[in-house]
Every structure is written in C-alpha cells, then in structure tokens.
Design a protein around this motif. Structure first.
Motif, short mmCIF file in Angstrom:
data_model
loop_
_atom_site.label_atom_id
_atom_site.label_comp_id
_atom_site.label_asym_id
_atom_site.label_seq_id
_atom_site.Cartn_x
_atom_site.Cartn_y
_atom_site.Cartn_z
N UNK A 181 0.94 -1.55 -0.23
CA UNK A 181 0.38 -0.07 0.13
C UNK A 181 0.94 1.20 0.04
N UNK A 182 1.70 1.24 0.91
CA UNK A 182 2.97 3.00 1.44
C UNK A 182 3.55 2.97 -0.10
N UNK A 183 3.79 1.43 -1.24
CA UNK A 183 4.30 1.68 -2.29
C UNK A 183 3.84 2.47 -3.40
N UNK A 184 2.18 1.70 -2.69
CA UNK A 184 1.44 2.70 -4.31
C UNK A 184 1.38 3.60 -4.08
N UNK A 185 0.91 4.32 -3.11
CA UNK A 185 0.72 5.54 -2.50
C UNK A 185 2.09 6.44 -3.00
N UNK A 186 3.30 6.18 -3.16
CA UNK A 186 4.62 6.62 -3.43
C UNK A 186 4.85 6.40 -4.41
N UNK A 187 4.47 5.37 -5.39
CA UNK A 187 4.23 5.70 -6.90
C UNK A 187 4.96 4.83 -7.03
N UNK A 188 6.24 4.05 -6.55
CA UNK A 188 6.95 2.42 -7.11
C UNK A 188 5.82 2.19 -7.56
N UNK A 189 4.72 1.49 -6.90
CA UNK A 189 3.63 0.71 -8.15
C UNK A 189 2.52 1.43 -8.39
N UNK A 190 1.92 0.13 -9.16
CA UNK A 190 0.51 1.28 -10.24
C UNK A 190 0.02 0.93 -9.50
N UNK A 191 -1.05 0.23 -8.94
CA UNK A 191 -2.00 -0.14 -8.30
C UNK A 191 -2.25 -0.86 -7.40
N UNK A 192 -2.90 -0.85 -6.38
CA UNK A 192 -3.42 -1.75 -5.77
C UNK A 192 -4.41 -2.14 -5.40
N UNK A 193 -4.12 -3.80 -5.69
CA UNK A 193 -6.25 -4.89 -6.12
C UNK A 193 -6.08 -5.14 -4.30
N UNK A 194 -7.91 -5.11 -4.62
CA UNK A 194 -8.60 -5.30 -3.80
C UNK A 194 -9.42 -6.72 -3.92
N UNK A 195 -9.18 -7.30 -3.42
CA UNK A 195 -9.67 -9.13 -3.29
C UNK A 195 -11.41 -8.65 -3.69
N UNK A 196 -12.64 -9.40 -3.29
CA UNK A 196 -13.38 -9.64 -2.90
C UNK A 196 -14.85 -8.28 -3.63
N UNK A 197 -15.84 -8.61 -2.73
CA UNK A 197 -16.78 -7.79 -3.17
C UNK A 197 -17.51 -7.00 -1.81
N UNK A 198 -16.16 -7.78 -0.08
CA UNK A 198 -17.11 -6.89 0.88
C UNK A 198 -15.40 -6.02 1.60
N UNK A 199 -16.09 -4.58 1.25
CA UNK A 199 -14.95 -4.26 2.09
C UNK A 199 -15.05 -3.17 3.13
N UNK A 200 -15.68 -4.30 4.08
CA UNK A 200 -15.89 -3.87 5.42
C UNK A 200 -15.04 -4.31 5.91
#
Ligand SMILES: NC(=O)c1ccc[n+]([C@@H]2O[C@H](COP(=O)([O-])OP(=O)(O)OC[C@H]3O[C@@H](n4cnc5c(N)ncnc54)[C@H](O)[C@@H]3O)[C@@H](O)[C@H]2O)c1
Length: 212
Positions: A181-200
């Motif tokens: 997550x932090x590497x995505x926020x810093x632009x090192x990774x393009x995106x963070x994939x969130x799996x599933x439908x239930x984000x609680x």
C-alpha cells in the motif's frame, strides 16, 4: 539500544539488506552487532551459541507471504518450522522469547471482531500452518522445559522510525498489504488490487490496536 541494551541481529538477508544496519547506527550512534546466518543451518547456529547467551530473544525471521507459501509450501515449512526448531534447541541461552506469530492461526473465524479467546482454526495456507506449528512448539518449549515465552499474533503491522531511515523495505515485490500500500501511494507500484466484494473492516484491528 538507546536504553543501553546490547543487541545482536541475526539475519540471512533473504528479505533485507545491509543498509538497515547503517541506518540503525545513524539513529543510535552505536553499531549493532550483526551476524549473517541462516536459522536452518544448525551447525552455524551451534558455532554462534558456543560463545553467547542472551537475556531475551525476539524471533522475527521467517518467510511471510501467504500467496508464495501456496506455490512453494515446503520452502515455508523448512524455513519457518525448521528455523524455529533449530533456534529453540538453544533453550536457556535464548532468555525470554517472543515469537512473531500471525492472525492466520485463527483461520476463518466464527465471529468478528477476533479477540485472544477466539479458537485457533485450520490454517488457510502453508504459511499459516507454519505459525500454528511454531506456537505449538513454543508452548511445549515453555511449559515442559520451563522457559518464558509469548506468541504475538500480528494482523497487518507496519512501522517506521520517525527519521524515516528504517521502516518497511522488503526485497522485491512486497508480500504483505501495508508495504504494498505504501509503495503504491509513493508511486513505486501502479495500483493496489482489492479482492472480493465485501470491503468492511469488521475485525476492528485498525481501530482497536492502532488508533486507540
Ligand atoms: N508483516 C506482516 O504483515 C506480518 C503479519 C503477521 C506476522 N508477521 C511475522 O512477523 C515476522 C516479521 O515480519 P516482517 O514483516 O518484519 O518480515 P521481514 O521479511 O521484513 O523480516 C524477516 C527477516 O527474517 C529474515 N529471515 C527469513 N528467513 C530467515 C532465516 N532462515 N534465517 C535468518 N534470517 C531469516 C529475512 O531476511 C528478513 O530480514 C515474520 O515472522 C512474519 O511471519 C508479519
């Protein structure tokens, strides 16, 4: 180290590098003793413990990526279970022992939020199983051999020194959520994939353990 404790770090650098040692020295103005050693190498450990014993040991060394453990389970059992077994054989020389366990030992929990009274469940991955085995070994080591020990079941821990000199810096693509997550926020990774439908986030970890 800032409290005057003498620290010895053992690591095989499989998921870390030397820069962390320089950063520790910069922060503390003291040099941490470092021994490059693989816990699965029993002979190397025996040589190491010939001349040393400790007031306490914090055992972090393990492979830790759930997905990777599904692809190469035996490497996980070897590294995490054999490594810990080798270490525990040095008994009293380790002093009080803290084991880095994991929330994976709860498997699919019956109820949320999970608390420490929740029963352990079959693990969802070989990684989780290595932590369950580690806890079982630790319990017998402590109870039957009379050592002091505790297992901490981390969920998604993250941390860094306020200077920013040390923190989460895994080698290659992170196998855990927060460095990814932090590497995505810093632009090192393009995106963070969130799996599933239930984000609680009903397990409540973030509120109970971190924000509180
Ligand atoms: N990060 C998380 O989200 C998380 C969650 C639950 C539990 N844990 C557990 O906490 C501990 C530390 O996690 P982390 O995120 O700091 O991992 P990390 O990969 O950053 O640190 C583990 C260190 O152990 C070393 N290592 C691995 N196998 C070794 C061996 N056989 N001999 C010597 N050194 C070895 C690696 O080089 C690395 O420096 C691990 O046991 C992990 O399973 C982590």
């Amino acid at each position: 180290m800032n409290h005057g404790h003498e620290i010895v770090i053992i690591d095989n650098l499989s998921n870390s590098d030397w820069h962390a040692l320089d950063a520790i020295q910069e922060i503390t103005q003291k040099k941490a003793a470092f021994v490059a050693l693989d816990l699965t190498d029993k002979q190397a450990l025996t040589d190491f413990f010939k001349t040393r014993s400790f007031g306490g040991t914090i055992h972090f060394a393990a492979f830790k990526a759930v997905g990777e453990s599904m692809k190469c389970p035996m490497a996980y059992y070897r590294n995490n279970v054999l490594g810990m077994m080798n270490l525990l054989e040095f008994g009293d020389q380790l002093g009080s022992f803290i084991f880095s366990s994991s929330c994976t030992v709860y498997g699919l929990p019956d109820a949320l939020p999970i608390d420490e009274t929740a029963p352990l469940k079959p693990s969802e991955s070989p990684y989780g199983e290595t932590k369950r085995m580690g806890e079982a070994m630790l319990k017998d080591w402590a109870v039957l051999e009379g050592h002091r020990a505790i297992a901490l079941r981390y969920f998604n821990p993250v941390g860094a020194h306020p200077s920013g000199l040390i923190g989460e810096k895994p080698v290659g693509v992170p196998g855990n959520l927060l460095p990814y997550l932090t590497q995505t926020a810093a632009g090192i990774r393009e995106s963070l994939r969130v799996f599933g439908q239930d984000y609680d986030t009903r397990d409540g970890t973030c509120i109970r353990d971190y924000i509180d």
